[in-house]
Design a protein around this motif. Structure first.
Motif, mmCIF file in Angstrom:
data_model
loop_
_atom_site.group_PDB
_atom_site.id
_atom_site.type_symbol
_atom_site.label_atom_id
_atom_site.label_comp_id
_atom_site.label_asym_id
_atom_site.label_seq_id
_atom_site.Cartn_x
_atom_site.Cartn_y
_atom_site.Cartn_z
ATOM 1 N N PRO A 287 -7.818 4.468 4.232
ATOM 2 C CA PRO A 287 -7.633 3.448 3.507
ATOM 3 C C PRO A 287 -6.065 2.998 3.325
ATOM 4 N N ALA A 288 -5.827 1.729 3.122
ATOM 5 C CA ALA A 288 -4.498 1.390 2.735
ATOM 6 C C ALA A 288 -4.184 1.553 1.160
ATOM 7 N N PRO A 289 -3.049 2.080 0.770
ATOM 8 C CA PRO A 289 -2.793 2.260 -0.630
ATOM 9 C C PRO A 289 -2.584 0.737 -1.223
ATOM 10 N N VAL A 290 -3.212 0.524 -2.391
ATOM 11 C CA VAL A 290 -2.879 -0.778 -3.180
ATOM 12 C C VAL A 290 -2.729 -0.290 -4.736
ATOM 13 N N ALA A 291 -2.046 -1.321 -5.266
ATOM 14 C CA ALA A 291 -1.793 -1.043 -6.869
ATOM 15 C C ALA A 291 -1.745 -2.517 -7.308
ATOM 16 N N LEU A 292 -2.623 -2.344 -8.329
ATOM 17 C CA LEU A 292 -3.165 -3.760 -9.146
ATOM 18 C C LEU A 292 -1.649 -4.389 -9.637
ATOM 19 N N ARG A 293 -1.497 -5.523 -9.373
ATOM 20 C CA ARG A 293 -0.329 -6.417 -9.984
ATOM 21 C C ARG A 293 -0.663 -6.782 -11.354
ATOM 22 N N ASP A 294 0.501 -7.153 -11.968
ATOM 23 C CA ASP A 294 0.151 -7.844 -13.289
ATOM 24 C C ASP A 294 -0.509 -9.232 -13.121
ATOM 25 N N ILE A 295 -1.673 -9.381 -13.641
ATOM 26 C CA ILE A 295 -2.659 -10.773 -13.525
ATOM 27 C C ILE A 295 -2.419 -11.356 -15.014
#
Ligand code: SF4
Length: 605
Positions: free
Chosen positions: A546-554
């Motif tokens: 899987p691709a690494p992802v990080a939550l953005r400031d939403i």
């Protein structure tokens, strides 16, 4: 003798059964008697009375399950799942099994048709139909670029490649893949939350607890056979867990809801508030997974307005229920929150709901476990509502000469009349549909494609799952593979089109694409590889990492809420609107969405 008596009796019943059913069919059929003997001389690979099995791909929906189809005497009798196919692993949903009925649908087009001056359709031969199409396309090409548009069901591999090359040679890059369930809100939510505009992969079998906000994954949602199997694995693994494995938050108790341990009948349109109230409870009760701890700083103030005490009057879900959901969801990690269903395909707050579901998954530490990115779904290639809006606008302006509609029925499934009035501006509409539908009513020329069980082709629903399609029975009617039509027509238009598309028959086009360059030179070895591919149903690779992802400031997305009121967009009204829908200013006239909510509320339970 008893044995002979019983044989005689059986033969007698057979004869009676055959003659009486033949008489019955004779009375029912508008065309009189038909042959009961399928072959005078059967093909080499058919043994009369013995079942033959062929692997292919189900194209009843974009999930792309593998099929094994049984035929007897050249007739299709049953479809089952292909055990070797990674998506469905031997299972098949009711819709997939019903594909057999679609082959024998008496309403299918039996030959090409063209619209006469009096508006009725009349038969036309294939050579004449293809010449008519080649003339129209050649004329349009000479008028200028991008005046030819393709809108069709989702394609990958061979037909994807051929249509792109074919359109390019006609100086057009206007091609839309259209499905009625487009999952655009999921893609929008991924772009906002993680910077990835794609459908994530949901691994139901890894989740210990599932929370669905209207995503009907048992009926039809992204890949229902795969998801139902994953859910069943989870259920068996946790069969002794009295707290349950599935909570369904939805105003309607659907088939999916009936399979839930807990059904939370939230007020229609308020699912996103329930999701955000649950997210608030997770943060408020200190249940955030360590992997999401870094987000607590901006999340706490951003979620404050969604405290369960504030939302309860709008959602009909009590703070106690929200608290229990929050505890169960985080205690069972990896768990899984999914949002969608009706809200995922048309309502304006659908993307907001998907963002809220993603946020819950982040808070419980599910991202990278039961939910991953980088799966490479074919669904990511579907047209967006903006693409469709642009098509409607340019068609209405008269910028489209030829519209080619391939196995899609946008007139039925797009929630607008804008398309139908736009279609009346297109001088030449071509349909490749197998049977009459709302869109073929607008066609000037119908070039019926084979049913997918009669056709060569291929389909890759997600990266590494390359399925191949082969005809499991001879075609019933005078239909033609769209690939063959495109190649033949290209060879009639001009040298540029002919050079681009070549002269191969469609079957050979697909085969050589699978076997690669030099297949002819390898001779018998290629034949063996091709046979093995057809026998297996495709080529299946191990899942990519899987691709690494990080939550953005939403927080700004959450803060764009204008009113916390059921029936309005809980936050960001600009995220999505149905094609052609009026944009109604908040507080002015009632929106279409509100009308719909009223209808849902009034529906009997
Ligand atoms: S979920 Fe699978 S079996 Fe069912 S219609 Fe879609 S592709 Fe066919």
């Amino acid at each position: 003798m008893a044995g002979i008596d019983s044989i005689e009796r059986r033969r007698f019943l057979k004869v009676i059964g055959l003659t009486s059913s033949a008489a019955l069919f004779d009375q029912c059929s508008p065309t009189g008697s038909e042959n009961v003997i399928p072959y005078f001389v059967s093909p080499d690979d058919v043994t009369p009375g013995v079942g033959a099995y062929y692997a292919t791909i189900c194209r009843q929906c974009p999930a792309g399950c593998g099929m094994v189809v049984k035929t007897i005497n050249g007739r299709i009798t049953k479809a089952e799942g292909n055990p070797k196919h990674p998506i469905n692993q031997g299972r098949l949903c009711g819709r997939g099994q019903a594909a057999v009925q679609a082959v024998y649908n008496p309403d299918r087009f039996r030959q090409p048709l063209f619209r006469q001056q009096n508006g009725t359709m009349a038969p036309i031969s294939w050579p004449d139909a293809e010449t008519m199409l080649a003339d129209k396309l050649g004329e349009s090409k000479r008028r200028g670029p991008n005046r030819i548009v393709w809108i069709g069901e989702l394609q990958t591999d061979s037909l994807d490649e051929l249509t792109a090359i074919w359109l390019h040679a006609l100086h057009s890059d206007r091609r839309l893949f259209y499905e009625s369930f487009d999952y655009e809100p999921l893609r929008q939510a991924g772009a906002i939350a993680f910077g990835r505009a794609e459908v994530p992969r949901y691994l139901f079998d890894r989740a210990n607890f599932i929370m669905s906000f209207g995503a009907e994954f048992v009926e039809t949602w992204i890949s229902n056979v795969e998801f139902t199997a994953g859910y069943s694995t989870t259920r068996q693994r946790r069969i002794r867990d009295a707290s349950g494995t599935f909570a369904c938050i939805s105003p309607r108790r659907s088939l999916t809801g009936l399979n839930a341990d807990v059904w939370v009948p939230a007020r229609p349109g308020s699912e996103v508030l329930v999701a955000l109230a649950t997210a608030h409870a997770i943060v408020d009760q200190g249940l955030v997974h360590p992997s999401a701890g870094a987000h607590a700083g901006w999340l706490r103030p951003a979620l404050a307005r969604f405290a369960a005490g504030r939302t309860a009057a709008l959602t009909d879900v009590s703070p106690d229920s929200i608290g229990a959901l929050a505890r169960q969801f985080t205690a069972a990690a990896p768990s899984l929150a999914i949002g969608g269903g009706v809200g995922g395909t048309g309502l304006r707050h659908a993307a907001s709901l998907e963002i809220a579901a993603l946020l819950l998954n982040v808070l419980a530490g599910n991202v990278g476990e039961s939910l991953t990115y980088g799966a490479g779904y074919a669904l990511d290639r579907l047209a967006t509502r903006d693409d469709l809006d642009q098509l409607i606008q340019s068609t209405t302006r008269g910028d489209v000469d030829v519209l080619l509609v391939h196995k899609a029925n946008p007139v039925l499934t797009l929630p607008t009349t804008a398309l139908t009035s736009a279609l009346s501006h297109v001088p030449f509409v071509v349909s490749f549909a197998s049977g009459p539908d709302e869109t073929t009513d607008y066609a000037h020329l119908i070039l019926p494609d084979h049913h997918f069980l009669e056709a060569w082709g291929d389909y890759t629903p997600r990266a590494g799952v390359n399925g191949v399609m082969q005809p499991v029975a001879e075609r019933l009617f005078d239909t033609r593979a769209t690939g063959d039509v495109l190649i033949d027509v290209a060879n009639q238009i001009d040298d540029e089109c002919a050079r681009a598309c070549g002269h191969a028959a469609w079957r050979d086009y697909v085969r050589s694409r699978w076997l690669g360059d030099g297949a002819a030179a390898r001779g018998g070895e290629s034949d063996l590889r091709w046979s093995e591919t057809l026998r297996t149903g495709g080529r299946f690779a191990a899942d990519a990492a899987p691709a690494p992802v990080a939550l953005r400031d939403i927080s700004s997305t959450l803060n764009s809420e204008r009113r916390i009121r059921a029936g309005r967009q809980p936050f960001d009204a600009s995220l999505r609107r149905p094609v052609g829908e009026r944009v109604v200013a908040a507080g002015s006239a009632r929106s279409d969405h509100e009308h719909r909510l009223e209808w849902i509320r009034g529906a009997p339970s």
